[in-house]
Design an enzyme around this catalytic site. Structure first.
Site, PDB file in Angstrom:
ATOM      1  CD  GLU A 125      71.827  30.598  46.426  1.00  0.00           C
ATOM      2  OE1 GLU A 125      72.908  30.580  47.007  1.00  0.00           O
ATOM      3  OE2 GLU A 125      71.258  31.657  46.092  1.00  0.00           O
ATOM      4  CD  GLU A 134      62.846  33.627  55.573  1.00  0.00           C
ATOM      5  OE1 GLU A 134      61.779  34.086  55.111  1.00  0.00           O
ATOM      6  OE2 GLU A 134      63.456  34.122  56.531  1.00  0.00           O
ATOM      7  CD  GLU A 146      75.335  28.741  42.823  1.00  0.00           C
ATOM      8  OE1 GLU A 146      74.533  28.882  43.777  1.00  0.00           O
ATOM      9  OE2 GLU A 146      76.398  28.127  42.956  1.00  0.00           O
ATOM     10  N   GLY A 155      72.352  33.204  43.780  1.00  0.00           N
ATOM     11  CA  GLY A 155      73.594  33.131  43.021  1.00  0.00           C
ATOM     12  C   GLY A 155      74.663  32.417  43.814  1.00  0.00           C
TER      13      GLY A 155
END
Length: 159
Positions: free
Chosen positions: A55, A102, A51, A35
């Site tokens: 990510e 990660e 997001e 997020g």
């Protein structure tokens, strides 16, 4: 501190939850949900999916709003208003990007153990409950599907 609106996504793939390890403060190095901040003029659902992609590289279908949480991080001088959604994975393999160092799908119970913040654990539980209540299941090809069409991403700004 001026509150910053941000979104988070509980992305589910079967009994696995997508987590990221944060690469920036607050909570740098900790496992959390994908997020981030909402951009000016961006709809909430669009921000959540953007997001998630930025990510993790993962695509998903939003199935509902879980909750809105105050993220007060005085040590970092930040106050976030976190708008958390539940989503069902539709494609892509986790690959850390943007603020994440990660990204991985992990079994539900392991996800709860990896996450330090009790509010995030609560949101993950509610996201899984929401998916179960909506009848998310596995299709013939093994992919997770939702039993009814998504209406979350459409029409949120039309109220």
């Amino acid at each position: 501190m001026i509150p910053t609106p941000a979104v988070g996504v509980v992305c589910l793939k079967g009994d696995e939850v997508l987590l990221i390890r944060r690469g920036t403060p607050p909570r740098q190095g900790e496992w959390s949900l994908p997020g981030g901040r909402i951009e000016p003029g961006e709809r909430l659902a669009d921000a959540a999916l953007r997001e998630l992609r930025e990510e993790t590289g993962v695509e998903a279908e939003l199935i509902g709003l879980i909750d809105v949480v105050d993220g007060l991080f005085p040590e970092a001088g930040r106050h976030y208003v976190l708008i958390d959604y539940a989503a069902i994975w539709t494609g892509g393999e986790p690959l850390a990007g943007d603020d994440a160092v990660e990204a991985a799908f992990v079994p539900f119970e392991e996800a709860l153990q990896r996450v330090d913040w009790s509010e995030t654990r609560r949101i993950i539980r509610q996201g899984r409950d929401m998916a179960a209540a909506r009848g998310a299941g596995r299709g013939a090809d093994g992919l997770v599907i939702a039993s009814e069409p998504d209406s979350v991403a459409r029409g949120l700004g039309d109220r």
